[in-house]
Design a protein around this motif. Structure first.
Motif, mmCIF file in Angstrom:
data_model
loop_
_atom_site.group_PDB
_atom_site.id
_atom_site.type_symbol
_atom_site.label_atom_id
_atom_site.label_comp_id
_atom_site.label_asym_id
_atom_site.label_seq_id
_atom_site.Cartn_x
_atom_site.Cartn_y
_atom_site.Cartn_z
ATOM 1 N N VAL A 146 11.657 2.907 -16.864
ATOM 2 C CA VAL A 146 10.851 2.329 -15.782
ATOM 3 C C VAL A 146 9.830 3.350 -15.279
ATOM 4 C CG1 VAL A 146 10.942 1.439 -13.419
ATOM 5 C CG2 VAL A 146 12.629 0.671 -15.108
ATOM 6 N N GLN A 147 10.234 4.604 -15.149
ATOM 7 C CA GLN A 147 9.298 5.647 -14.737
ATOM 8 C C GLN A 147 8.133 5.763 -15.717
ATOM 9 O OE1 GLN A 147 12.362 8.806 -14.277
ATOM 10 N NE2 GLN A 147 11.408 9.205 -12.287
ATOM 11 N N ALA A 148 8.432 5.644 -17.000
ATOM 12 C CA ALA A 148 7.372 5.728 -18.015
ATOM 13 C C ALA A 148 6.427 4.535 -17.924
ATOM 14 C CB ALA A 148 7.990 5.816 -19.402
ATOM 15 N N ARG A 149 6.949 3.380 -17.557
ATOM 16 C CA ARG A 149 6.108 2.181 -17.434
ATOM 17 C C ARG A 149 5.231 2.210 -16.197
ATOM 18 N NH1 ARG A 149 9.898 -3.029 -17.876
ATOM 19 N NH2 ARG A 149 7.914 -3.978 -17.188
ATOM 20 N N PHE A 150 5.690 2.900 -15.128
ATOM 21 C CA PHE A 150 4.960 2.924 -13.854
ATOM 22 C C PHE A 150 4.701 4.368 -13.428
ATOM 23 C CE2 PHE A 150 7.316 -1.045 -14.028
ATOM 24 C CZ PHE A 150 6.375 -1.983 -13.625
ATOM 25 N N PRO A 151 3.839 5.081 -14.151
ATOM 26 C CA PRO A 151 3.606 6.493 -13.832
ATOM 27 C C PRO A 151 2.974 6.714 -12.465
ATOM 28 C CG PRO A 151 2.022 5.704 -15.453
ATOM 29 C CD PRO A 151 3.050 4.633 -15.312
ATOM 30 N N GLY A 152 2.290 5.708 -11.929
ATOM 31 C CA GLY A 152 1.662 5.858 -10.619
ATOM 32 C C GLY A 152 2.552 5.497 -9.454
ATOM 33 N N PRO A 162 0.776 -1.250 0.000
ATOM 34 C CA PRO A 162 0.000 0.000 0.000
ATOM 35 C C PRO A 162 0.802 1.291 0.000
ATOM 36 C CG PRO A 162 -0.099 -1.072 2.148
ATOM 37 C CD PRO A 162 0.563 -2.039 1.228
ATOM 38 N N ARG A 163 1.925 1.321 0.708
ATOM 39 C CA ARG A 163 2.701 2.565 0.796
ATOM 40 C C ARG A 163 4.167 2.250 0.529
ATOM 41 N NH1 ARG A 163 2.490 5.233 6.179
ATOM 42 N NH2 ARG A 163 2.099 3.139 7.038
ATOM 43 N N VAL A 164 4.603 2.559 -0.685
ATOM 44 C CA VAL A 164 5.981 2.251 -1.049
ATOM 45 C C VAL A 164 6.541 3.366 -1.919
ATOM 46 C CG1 VAL A 164 5.209 0.862 -3.019
ATOM 47 C CG2 VAL A 164 7.512 0.535 -2.136
ATOM 48 N N GLN A 165 7.790 3.685 -1.654
ATOM 49 C CA GLN A 165 8.553 4.641 -2.443
ATOM 50 C C GLN A 165 9.816 3.932 -2.921
ATOM 51 O OE1 GLN A 165 10.831 7.421 -0.204
ATOM 52 N NE2 GLN A 165 10.965 8.957 -1.831
ATOM 53 N N VAL A 166 10.210 4.190 -4.146
ATOM 54 C CA VAL A 166 11.439 3.617 -4.690
ATOM 55 C C VAL A 166 12.399 4.757 -5.009
ATOM 56 C CG1 VAL A 166 12.466 2.159 -6.472
ATOM 57 C CG2 VAL A 166 10.125 1.707 -5.694
ATOM 58 N N VAL A 167 13.618 4.662 -4.477
ATOM 59 C CA VAL A 167 14.647 5.669 -4.727
ATOM 60 C C VAL A 167 15.777 5.007 -5.508
ATOM 61 C CG1 VAL A 167 16.270 7.327 -3.732
ATOM 62 C CG2 VAL A 167 14.075 6.901 -2.600
ATOM 63 N N PHE A 168 16.021 5.502 -6.703
ATOM 64 C CA PHE A 168 17.150 5.053 -7.510
ATOM 65 C C PHE A 168 18.272 6.073 -7.367
ATOM 66 C CE2 PHE A 168 13.458 3.391 -10.055
ATOM 67 C CZ PHE A 168 13.655 2.059 -9.725
ATOM 68 N N GLY A 169 19.500 5.586 -7.177
ATOM 69 C CA GLY A 169 20.611 6.509 -6.975
ATOM 70 C C GLY A 169 21.830 6.156 -7.791
ATOM 71 N N VAL A 170 22.477 7.171 -8.336
ATOM 72 C CA VAL A 170 23.751 7.010 -9.044
ATOM 73 C C VAL A 170 24.710 8.080 -8.534
ATOM 74 C CG1 VAL A 170 22.727 6.037 -11.138
ATOM 75 C CG2 VAL A 170 23.018 8.509 -10.935
ATOM 76 N N GLN A 171 25.988 7.849 -8.712
ATOM 77 C CA GLN A 171 26.970 8.854 -8.331
ATOM 78 C C GLN A 171 27.399 9.715 -9.514
ATOM 79 O OE1 GLN A 171 29.854 6.348 -5.867
ATOM 80 N NE2 GLN A 171 29.479 8.103 -4.559
ATOM 81 N N ASP A 172 27.250 9.180 -10.714
ATOM 82 C CA ASP A 172 27.614 9.922 -11.914
ATOM 83 C C ASP A 172 26.341 10.371 -12.633
ATOM 84 O OD1 ASP A 172 28.564 10.923 -14.287
ATOM 85 O OD2 ASP A 172 29.651 9.103 -14.882
ATOM 86 N N PRO A 173 26.109 11.674 -12.786
ATOM 87 C CA PRO A 173 24.903 12.137 -13.479
ATOM 88 C C PRO A 173 24.794 11.646 -14.919
ATOM 89 C CG PRO A 173 25.948 13.939 -12.281
ATOM 90 C CD PRO A 173 26.907 12.794 -12.245
ATOM 91 N N ALA A 174 25.906 11.168 -15.492
ATOM 92 C CA ALA A 174 25.879 10.635 -16.856
ATOM 93 C C ALA A 174 25.802 9.103 -16.866
ATOM 94 C CB ALA A 174 27.117 11.090 -17.617
ATOM 95 N N ASP A 175 25.556 8.504 -15.729
ATOM 96 C CA ASP A 175 25.499 7.040 -15.647
ATOM 97 C C ASP A 175 24.408 6.512 -16.582
ATOM 98 O OD1 ASP A 175 24.932 4.309 -14.723
ATOM 99 O OD2 ASP A 175 26.161 4.823 -12.995
ATOM 100 N N PRO A 176 24.726 5.540 -17.449
ATOM 101 C CA PRO A 176 23.722 5.008 -18.377
ATOM 102 C C PRO A 176 22.549 4.320 -17.683
ATOM 103 C CG PRO A 176 25.760 3.735 -18.481
ATOM 104 C CD PRO A 176 26.062 4.958 -17.680
ATOM 105 N N ALA A 177 22.692 3.988 -16.408
ATOM 106 C CA ALA A 177 21.562 3.397 -15.678
ATOM 107 C C ALA A 177 20.379 4.348 -15.630
ATOM 108 C CB ALA A 177 21.989 3.018 -14.263
ATOM 109 N N LEU A 178 20.633 5.645 -15.722
ATOM 110 C CA LEU A 178 19.541 6.618 -15.670
ATOM 111 C C LEU A 178 18.616 6.493 -16.880
ATOM 112 C CD1 LEU A 178 21.378 9.783 -14.310
ATOM 113 C CD2 LEU A 178 19.804 8.255 -13.096
ATOM 114 N N HIS A 179 19.125 6.055 -18.013
ATOM 115 C CA HIS A 179 18.264 5.829 -19.176
ATOM 116 C C HIS A 179 17.267 4.703 -18.883
ATOM 117 C CE1 HIS A 179 20.629 8.558 -21.587
ATOM 118 N NE2 HIS A 179 21.728 7.865 -21.366
ATOM 119 N N VAL A 180 17.739 3.688 -18.174
ATOM 120 C CA VAL A 180 16.865 2.582 -17.797
ATOM 121 C C VAL A 180 15.824 3.063 -16.794
ATOM 122 C CG1 VAL A 180 16.786 0.251 -16.837
ATOM 123 C CG2 VAL A 180 18.763 0.977 -18.191
#
Length: 389
Positions: free
Chosen positions: A94-100, A72-90
């Motif tokens: 994921v954000q687009a797939r789960f807008p809610g 019922p109550r969940v938050q997901v925090v994704f973190g990287v140390q490099d603002p250019a990390d390719p993981a951010l594209h992924v």
């Protein structure tokens, strides 16, 4: 050679007993998990911290599983140390797939301490909104009831930390990937249950969940920032508060990304040297868990004697049926089943023995692009150099 053959035979026999005991404990755990209903009462809010580094194989599927929780109550925090990390594209996909889904993204290159993962977690924590903090590796593939079962484990009286077993999921159906998954599913997992049977309460690093006040009481993530074995140290700190470590009745999968044996060797050597630095004697004693490796050594030392051939055949059969039985007991999907065909098992045990021996021949580990020294009790020494970007 006779003495060596006798010693190898004893080790093989002990390993077969351990294999059967581990299989039994997995079956018992699976029955318990299947029969236990999670508490549908007042569930605490949970923030899942997923520290990221690079676009790993199966990353989108792993991150999506964190956003598809029946909770019922969940938050997901994704973190990287490099603002250019390719993981951010992924992450954006994921954000687009789960807008809610309540998703926060932190990109911060602040590095306090030598452990990059812990530095990342330290930067992510201020974005967390809920009472319970769940630390999950980037490659964890969780079932929809994963958080609900973690909450049930953490709610038990006297529990300060909840953790989970996990299986290996090869990113590719190649030899190296399947062997890496086998080491996790057929070796680490039953071994962890056997350790708990003898009173150990290890914090297994793929998933760690604790309340904010518990994290604050141990000194926060700052208490872990210079340790390679941050999960083990977190567990020891929680136990130092007089609190227990509970095992949640869920078994996520973790990605085994390696496609080449050299990469798998380096990964497993890092694990081995980390564990050896924490408990060298216990780690050396763990050599008994590779019965086929010792049976093959007995065969060579005995000059191919008939009894040694029988030992290899018996060991092979026990390992094969135990591996298959573990997968069936856990109800693993096809992508996580790597026990069959069983011809690889002698090679898996020989490689494991080789990794164990090599772990005592040095203290350097290849970790997230750095070559580090694993010091006493899992402490990190200064980095020796950068291996890759």
């Amino acid at each position: 050679m006779i003495a060596l053959a006798c010693l190898a035979t004893l080790l093989a026999a002990a390993g077969l007993v351990q294999t059967l005991a581990g299989w039994h404990l997995v079956r018992r755990f699976a029955r318990s998990a299947a029969g236990r209903a999670d508490d549908p009462g007042d569930l605490p809010g949970m923030t899942v911290l997923r520290p990221l580094y690079g676009d790993e194989p199966l990353l989108e599927a792993a991150l999506a599983s964190a956003c598809a929780q029946e909770y019922p109550r969940v938050q997901v925090v994704f973190g990287v140390q490099d603002p250019a990390d390719p993981a951010l594209h992924v992450v954006r996909r994921v954000q687009a797939r789960f807008p809610g889904c309540d998703i926060a993204v932190v990109a911060d290159n602040t590095a306090a301490g030598r452990n990059r993962k812990v530095a990342n977690l330290t930067n992510m924590l201020p974005a967390a909104r809920h009472e319970v903090i769940v630390i999950a590796d980037s490659d964890v593939h969780a079932a929809p009831d994963y958080l609900r079962r973690i909450a049930a484990a953490l709610a038990a009286p006297g529990v300060g930390l909840a953790t989970t077993l996990y299986v290996g999921r090869p990113a590719a159906r190649c030899f190296a990937g399947r062997r890496g998954a086998s080491a996790i599913t057929h070796g680490m997992l039953p071994g962890a249950l056997l350790a708990r049977r003898f009173g150990r309460q290890d914090a297994l690093g793929a998933t760690l969940a604790l309340r904010r006040e518990t994290l604050a009481a141990i000194g926060g993530f700052a208490a872990l920032r210079d340790d390679l074995a941050d999960d083990n140290l977190l567990g020891r700190h929680v136990r130092g508060l007089g609190l227990a470590i509970a095992l949640a009745t869920t078994v996520p999968a973790t990605t085994v990304p390696e496609r080449r044996l050299g990469a798998l060797w380096r990964h497993e050597l890092r694990w081995a040297r980390t564990i050896r630095s924490l408990a060298p004697l216990a780690f050396a004693a763990s050599a008994v868990q590779y019965p086929l490796g010792w049976a093959l050594l007995a065969l060579v030392a005995a000059g191919g004697a008939a009894w040694a051939v029988a030992l290899v055949a018996a060991g092979w059969a026990v390992r094969a049926f135990a591996a298959r039985g573990i997968e069936r007991a856990l109800g693993l999907p096809e992508e996580d089943r790597v026990a069959w065909p069983p011809w690889h098992l002698p090679l898996r045990d020989l490689m494991s023995v080789g990794v164990l021996v090599a772990s005592f021949l040095g203290n350097e580990v290849d970790w997230r692009g750095q070559t580090m020294r694993a010091g006493p009790e899992g402490h990190l020494a200064e980095p020796l150099g950068i291996d890759r970007a």
